[in-house]
Design an enzyme around this catalytic site. Structure first.
Site, PDB file in Angstrom:
ATOM      1  N   GLU A   1       9.247  15.999  15.422  1.00  0.00           N
ATOM      2  CA  GLU A   1       9.782  15.776  14.078  1.00  0.00           C
ATOM      3  C   GLU A   1       9.135  16.774  13.122  1.00  0.00           C
ATOM      4  O   GLU A   1       7.929  16.745  12.913  1.00  0.00           O
ATOM      5  CB  GLU A   1       9.468  14.345  13.627  1.00  0.00           C
ATOM      6  CG  GLU A   1      10.123  13.998  12.320  1.00  0.00           C
ATOM      7  CD  GLU A   1       9.745  12.610  11.819  1.00  0.00           C
ATOM      8  OE1 GLU A   1       8.561  12.228  11.915  1.00  0.00           O
ATOM      9  OE2 GLU A   1      10.645  11.900  11.316  1.00  0.00           O
TER      10      GLU A   1
ATOM     11  N   GLY B   1       2.280   4.436  13.305  1.00  0.00           N
ATOM     12  CA  GLY B   1       2.936   3.187  13.733  1.00  0.00           C
ATOM     13  C   GLY B   1       2.240   2.598  14.955  1.00  0.00           C
ATOM     14  O   GLY B   1       2.016   1.385  15.044  1.00  0.00           O
TER      15      GLY B   1
ATOM     16  N   LYS C   1       0.882  -1.185   0.000  1.00  0.00           N
ATOM     17  CA  LYS C   1       0.000   0.000   0.000  1.00  0.00           C
ATOM     18  C   LYS C   1       0.916   1.231   0.000  1.00  0.00           C
ATOM     19  O   LYS C   1       1.443   1.632   1.042  1.00  0.00           O
ATOM     20  CB  LYS C   1      -0.881  -0.017   1.252  1.00  0.00           C
ATOM     21  CG  LYS C   1      -2.225   0.655   1.101  1.00  0.00           C
ATOM     22  CD  LYS C   1      -2.180   2.118   0.754  1.00  0.00           C
ATOM     23  CE  LYS C   1      -1.954   3.011   1.947  1.00  0.00           C
ATOM     24  NZ  LYS C   1      -1.752   4.442   1.554  1.00  0.00           N
TER      25      LYS C   1
ATOM     26  N   GLU D   1       9.109   1.153  11.257  1.00  0.00           N
ATOM     27  CA  GLU D   1      10.195   2.127  11.068  1.00  0.00           C
ATOM     28  C   GLU D   1       9.532   3.491  11.129  1.00  0.00           C
ATOM     29  O   GLU D   1       8.828   3.883  10.189  1.00  0.00           O
ATOM     30  CB  GLU D   1      10.858   1.931   9.701  1.00  0.00           C
ATOM     31  CG  GLU D   1      11.516   0.581   9.515  1.00  0.00           C
ATOM     32  CD  GLU D   1      12.783   0.417  10.322  1.00  0.00           C
ATOM     33  OE1 GLU D   1      13.253   1.400  10.915  1.00  0.00           O
ATOM     34  OE2 GLU D   1      13.278  -0.713  10.380  1.00  0.00           O
TER      35      GLU D   1
ATOM     36  N   CYS E   1      13.669  10.401   7.619  1.00  0.00           N
ATOM     37  CA  CYS E   1      13.386   9.935   8.981  1.00  0.00           C
ATOM     38  C   CYS E   1      14.580  10.143   9.897  1.00  0.00           C
ATOM     39  O   CYS E   1      14.424  10.494  11.052  1.00  0.00           O
ATOM     40  CB  CYS E   1      12.995   8.464   8.951  1.00  0.00           C
ATOM     41  SG  CYS E   1      14.170   7.463   8.029  1.00  0.00           S
TER      42      CYS E   1
END
Ligand code: NAD
Length: 499
Positions: free
Chosen positions: A401, A250, A192, A268, A303
């Site tokens: 982030e 996540g 996906k 991840e 990331c």
């Protein structure tokens, strides 16, 4: 990888490019069962690029069923590993052959400079498939030491159907990091892609068939995360979800697994990677250049971006001064199809608004803008590279982030404080230390809480390097043998030899 075209040639090629926009299930391009579509926007122009099939649970069911049929038939998992190796090696070569198409597809969707696609994403995706292809016939089971009345051996088997849910920042490469080991281990895959970058996954799946891969083994369902993504992660016949994306989503993956069938989950997720620059580092300019590339490369949409610069007091003023001199002009926003451009737009206008709001937050919490902090007068969703100095690790721009070209310079007093500040984060994906002192280097490696530590470099590595996070940066590792093994499970066979 070099493909030499001028900007106008790249534009002509982009215009002439033909690509699929549906799903890829059981060896065929198909439309969504409910016929829904969503719009993909080119972030460099903010104009619509195409309409793509919006997958629903019914499409996911269809793809998972195709994967399950292929798995049950044994057409892939029971193929001689050497033959699987041959197909995946050919597949790697085919991806290389179609480098230009892959480069264009991802650049058009998410704005990455075409030169980065050719220098990083495509060659590394090729390497990923080549590496995991080579491992196909090198994964062994074991015979264990038992008493004389038994013979015990351990088999390693694929899991079944693996759902791969990936982000938009390296669309081809992040998919390759999941799909390659899953296929090499003998699983079926349902990929996906992110809704911002849904096109390269379809080309990947199509080329797998051209390489000789059996239909149904590699399927792609496009669609929005909360629809197609959630249906895949909640599916009762999916054995593992391999996820790359934000920490927030996540966490949802773990709840989906718990609500459905306890499928395995590898994650991840995000990061806020610190780079520690100690006063005894060897070459200030080299360190500063790594700091610049570590946060402005790929528009900071990385990331493991080195977003926190922890600079030792004695060198802090000189470091910031040099960063301003070298960094102000190093990355210039421009047309991603211009081969000279090294800073494209951010992925969407919405993401730009988010990054801009973080910049405002940095200002209002008292950090100093050394350069940038604004948006250029270009048509797309661009943000100028930005350096904040005088940052305190408690400020929002040091904790969250940002996923944009925004660096936060934080002054620290020696290694102990640097390590304390570095570890004062919910994230733990990567970290770096710059020093000439062997003891400082090894202490930092030992004490930093991150899955990847660099010493006197940043973002170096190869396929043997486990890549993944500590803490809320995730669980599980990409690349490396450990990754391949995470797409297998062991079966113990205990044979009674006595009477
Ligand atoms: P995201 O979490 O929003 O989306 C990632 C994927 O999850 C997409 O395919 C999306 O469609 C899907 N998704 C979204 N909501 C979902 C839901 N409710 N159910 C199921 N699936 C859903 O992340 P993003 O914005 O696409 O990517 C940026 C993030 O990815 C950053 O946090 C970045 O750090 C992370 N990332 C991590 C790594 C790593 O290796 N650790 C690598 C690249 C990116």
């Amino acid at each position: 990888m070099t493909i030499e075209h001028t900007t106008s040639e790249w534009h002509a090629r982009a215009k002439a490019l033909r690509y699929a926009t549906g799903h890829f299930i059981d060896g065929e391009h198909v439309d969504a069962l409910a016929k829904g579509r969503f719009t993909v926007t080119n972030p460099a122009t903010l104009e619509p690029l195409c309409e793509v099939a919006a997958g629903t649970a019914a499409d996911v069911d269809r793809a998972v069923a195709a994967g399950r049929r292929a798995f049950a038939s044994g057409v892939w998992r029971r193929m001689a590993p050497r033959d699987r190796l041959g197909i995946l090696s050919r597949y790697a070569q085919l991806i290389e052959k179609h480098a230009e198409r892959f480069a264009l597809l991802d650049t058009l969707c998410m704005g990455k400079p075409i030169r980065d696609m050719l220098a990083v994403d495509v060659p590394q995706a090729v390497q990923t498939f080549a590496y995991f292809a080579e491992l196909c016939d090198k994964v062994d089971g074991a015979v264990t030491a038992t008493a004389a009345d038994a013979f015990h051996y351990i088999l390693r088997e694929p899991l079944g159907v693996v759902g791969c849910i990936v982000p938009w920042n390296y669309p081809l490469l992040m998919a390759a990091w999941k799909v390659a080991p899953a296929l090499a281990a003998g699983n079926s895959v349902v990929l996906k892609p992110a809704e911002q970058s849904p096109l390269s996954g379809l080309l990947m799946a199509e080329l797998f068939i051209e390489a000789g891969g059996p239909a149904g083994v590699f399927n792609v369902v496009n669609g929005l995360g909360e629809a197609a993504g959630a249906a895949l992660a909640l599916h009762a016949d999916v054995n593992k979800i391999a996820f790359t994306g934000s920490t927030e989503i996540g966490k949802l993956m773990l709840t989906y697994a718990g609500k459905s069938n306890l499928k395995r989950v590898s994650l991840e997720c995000g990061g806020k990677s610190p780079q520690i620059f100690l006063a005894d580092l060897e070459n200030l300019d080299r360190a500063v250049n790594y700091a610049i590339n570590g946060i402005f490369g790929n528009m900071g949409e990385v990331c493991n971006a080195g977003s926190r610069l922890l600079i030792d007091k004695p060198i802090a003023p000189a470091f910031v001064e040099r960063f301003v001199e070298l960094g102000r002009e190093a990355y210039r926003p421009g047309d991603p199809l211009d081969p000279q451009t090294n800073l494209g737009p951010l992925v969407t206008a919405g993401h730009r608004a988010r990054v801009v709001s973080y910049i405002e937050r940095g200002r209002s919490e008292g950090a100093r803008v050394e350069f940038g902090g604004d948006v250029p007068a270009l048509g797309g969703s661009y943000v100028n590279p930005t350096l904040f100095s005088g940052v305190d690790n408690r400020m929002t721009i040091a904790r969250e982030e940002i996923f944009g070209p925004v660096a936060a310079a934080i002054e620290v007093d020696g290694l102990d404080e640097a390590i304390r500040v570095a570890n004062d984060s919910i994230y733990g994906l990567a970290a770096a230390v710059w020093t000439q002192d062997l003891r400082s280097a090894h202490r930092a490696v030992r004490d930093l809480e991150a899955g990847v530590i660099w010493v006197n470099c940043f973002d170096h590595g190869d396929m043997t390097q486990p890549f993944g996070g500590y803490k809320q940066s995730g669980q599980g590792r990409d690349k490396c043998l450990e990754s391949l093994l995470s797409y297998t499970q062991t079966k113990s066979a205990w044979i009674h030899l006595g009477d």
